[in-house]
Design a protein around this motif. Structure first.
Motif, mmCIF file in Angstrom:
data_model
loop_
_atom_site.group_PDB
_atom_site.id
_atom_site.type_symbol
_atom_site.label_atom_id
_atom_site.label_comp_id
_atom_site.label_asym_id
_atom_site.label_seq_id
_atom_site.Cartn_x
_atom_site.Cartn_y
_atom_site.Cartn_z
ATOM 1 N N TYR A 165 0.834 -1.209 0.000
ATOM 2 C CA TYR A 165 0.000 0.000 0.000
ATOM 3 C C TYR A 165 0.865 1.256 0.000
ATOM 4 C CZ TYR A 165 -2.845 3.782 1.800
ATOM 5 O OH TYR A 165 -3.453 4.991 1.973
ATOM 6 N N THR A 166 1.876 1.282 0.847
ATOM 7 C CA THR A 166 2.759 2.445 0.952
ATOM 8 C C THR A 166 3.443 2.742 -0.378
ATOM 9 O OG1 THR A 166 3.094 1.988 3.297
ATOM 10 C CG2 THR A 166 4.721 3.405 2.229
ATOM 11 N N ASN A 167 3.862 1.689 -1.078
ATOM 12 C CA ASN A 167 4.494 1.886 -2.383
ATOM 13 C C ASN A 167 3.530 2.515 -3.378
ATOM 14 O OD1 ASN A 167 6.492 -0.464 -1.436
ATOM 15 N ND2 ASN A 167 7.423 0.821 -3.003
ATOM 16 N N LEU A 168 2.321 1.990 -3.444
ATOM 17 C CA LEU A 168 1.339 2.557 -4.375
ATOM 18 C C LEU A 168 0.945 3.978 -3.964
ATOM 19 C CD1 LEU A 168 -1.008 -0.450 -5.198
ATOM 20 C CD2 LEU A 168 0.825 0.522 -6.585
ATOM 21 N N ALA A 169 0.816 4.210 -2.670
ATOM 22 C CA ALA A 169 0.472 5.554 -2.195
ATOM 23 C C ALA A 169 1.571 6.540 -2.575
ATOM 24 C CB ALA A 169 0.261 5.544 -0.680
ATOM 25 N N LEU A 216 3.582 6.360 -5.156
ATOM 26 C CA LEU A 216 3.460 6.622 -6.595
ATOM 27 C C LEU A 216 2.327 7.602 -6.868
ATOM 28 C CD1 LEU A 216 3.957 3.010 -7.973
ATOM 29 C CD2 LEU A 216 5.506 4.936 -8.298
ATOM 30 N N LYS A 217 1.210 7.378 -6.215
ATOM 31 C CA LYS A 217 0.028 8.231 -6.420
ATOM 32 C C LYS A 217 0.313 9.649 -5.937
ATOM 33 C CE LYS A 217 -4.966 7.640 -5.980
ATOM 34 N NZ LYS A 217 -5.451 8.959 -5.915
ATOM 35 N N THR A 218 0.952 9.789 -4.787
ATOM 36 C CA THR A 218 1.272 11.096 -4.228
ATOM 37 C C THR A 218 2.190 11.890 -5.142
ATOM 38 O OG1 THR A 218 1.010 10.268 -1.986
ATOM 39 C CG2 THR A 218 2.299 12.267 -2.230
ATOM 40 N N ARG A 219 3.131 11.207 -5.772
ATOM 41 C CA ARG A 219 4.056 11.888 -6.686
ATOM 42 C C ARG A 219 3.441 12.148 -8.048
ATOM 43 N NH1 ARG A 219 9.343 8.333 -5.952
ATOM 44 N NH2 ARG A 219 7.721 6.792 -6.085
ATOM 45 N N GLY A 220 2.197 11.726 -8.233
ATOM 46 C CA GLY A 220 1.515 11.976 -9.496
ATOM 47 C C GLY A 220 1.964 11.057 -10.615
ATOM 48 N N HIS A 275 1.931 7.665 -12.937
ATOM 49 C CA HIS A 275 0.833 6.912 -13.546
ATOM 50 C C HIS A 275 0.600 5.577 -12.848
ATOM 51 C CE1 HIS A 275 -1.848 5.230 -16.504
ATOM 52 N NE2 HIS A 275 -1.070 4.176 -16.581
ATOM 53 N N LEU A 276 -0.649 5.342 -12.507
ATOM 54 C CA LEU A 276 -1.095 4.036 -12.039
ATOM 55 C C LEU A 276 -2.156 3.558 -13.019
ATOM 56 C CD1 LEU A 276 -1.543 4.479 -8.161
ATOM 57 C CD2 LEU A 276 0.383 3.478 -9.375
ATOM 58 N N SER A 277 -2.002 2.352 -13.501
ATOM 59 C CA SER A 277 -2.994 1.785 -14.414
ATOM 60 C C SER A 277 -4.333 1.673 -13.685
ATOM 61 C CB SER A 277 -2.532 0.401 -14.877
ATOM 62 O OG SER A 277 -2.562 -0.507 -13.783
ATOM 63 N N LEU A 290 -4.915 1.262 -9.697
ATOM 64 C CA LEU A 290 -5.764 2.181 -8.934
ATOM 65 C C LEU A 290 -6.816 1.415 -8.144
ATOM 66 C CD1 LEU A 290 -6.271 5.174 -11.385
ATOM 67 C CD2 LEU A 290 -5.159 5.226 -9.143
ATOM 68 N N SER A 291 -7.379 0.404 -8.761
ATOM 69 C CA SER A 291 -8.373 -0.424 -8.079
ATOM 70 C C SER A 291 -7.741 -1.161 -6.898
ATOM 71 C CB SER A 291 -8.982 -1.420 -9.068
ATOM 72 O OG SER A 291 -9.813 -2.325 -8.397
ATOM 73 N N ILE A 292 -6.565 -1.716 -7.118
ATOM 74 C CA ILE A 292 -5.850 -2.417 -6.038
ATOM 75 C C ILE A 292 -5.504 -1.434 -4.924
ATOM 76 C CG2 ILE A 292 -3.678 -3.589 -5.467
ATOM 77 C CD1 ILE A 292 -3.880 -4.849 -8.331
#
Length: 189
Positions: free
Chosen positions: A153-157, A159-163, A165-167, A171-173
């Motif tokens: 979760y922290t890794n995806l967060a 990525l999202k915070t830095r703007g 791209h998440l597929s 994003l669903s995960i």
């Protein structure tokens, strides 16, 4: 047929890679072709054939890292090989073997992500490595699975915070993991 094409490629590449284990490019090509062959076998339900092919790919991946230890692509390919071996072992219910392969992959992926923290691909790979370890530990009933889900979760967060791209799938995960973290649940499927 794709399987026949990859098998033909491996047939051509194996003698070249065996004759020159110091040639990183040949090891990389062999490793990639074997990974693709193994994925096809896995998708066809041939787990025994897939595992055998992934283990051959793993051997080529290890030779690649020996031939070119500083090559990040080679390290990543080795990590992918270990993930694939772990996936099949998990499907075969060899949890001890699966966790060893997934943890070795995680160690490599952590090193790559730490070396290049702004590399979105390396950070996504790190998410996947934590997810893979978490799935095996969860199946074993090991409470450490929760820690790996939190790292994922922290890794995806991040990525999202830095703007970055998440597929749509990621994003669903991410949303599933966020809800799990917020509700303090112990696992996610």
């Amino acid at each position: 047929d794709a399987l026949a094409a990859y098998r033909k490629a491996v047939e051509i590449q194996e003698p070249l890679a065996s004759a020159r284990p110091d040639q990183a490019g040949w090891q990389n090509e062999l490793c990639a072709s074997q990974l693709k062959e193994g994925r096809i076998l896995q998708s066809q339900g041939d787990l025994v054939g897939a595992l055998d092919t992934f283990r051959k790919s793993l051997a080529a991946g290890r030779r690649l890292v020996v031939a070119s230890p500083a090559n990040a692509t080679g390290q990543r390919n080795l990590s992918i090989c270990l993930d694939r071996v772990g996936e099949v072992l998990l499907a075969q219910n060899d949890l001890a073997g699966a966790v060893l392969a997934c943890r070795e992959s995680l160690a490599i992926t952590q090193q790559l992500a730490a070396t290049d923290p702004l590399n979105a691909g390396a950070q996504r790979d790190l998410y996947e490595a934590h997810r893979n370890v978490a799935r095996v530990l969860e199946k074993q009933g090991d409470p450490q699975a929760r820690d790996h889900w939190m790292h994922a979760y922290t890794n995806l967060a991040g990525l999202k915070t830095r703007g970055l791209h998440l597929s749509p799938e990621l994003l669903s995960i991410f949303e599933q993991l966020r809800q799990t973290v917020e509700t303090n649940a112990s696992s996610i499927r």
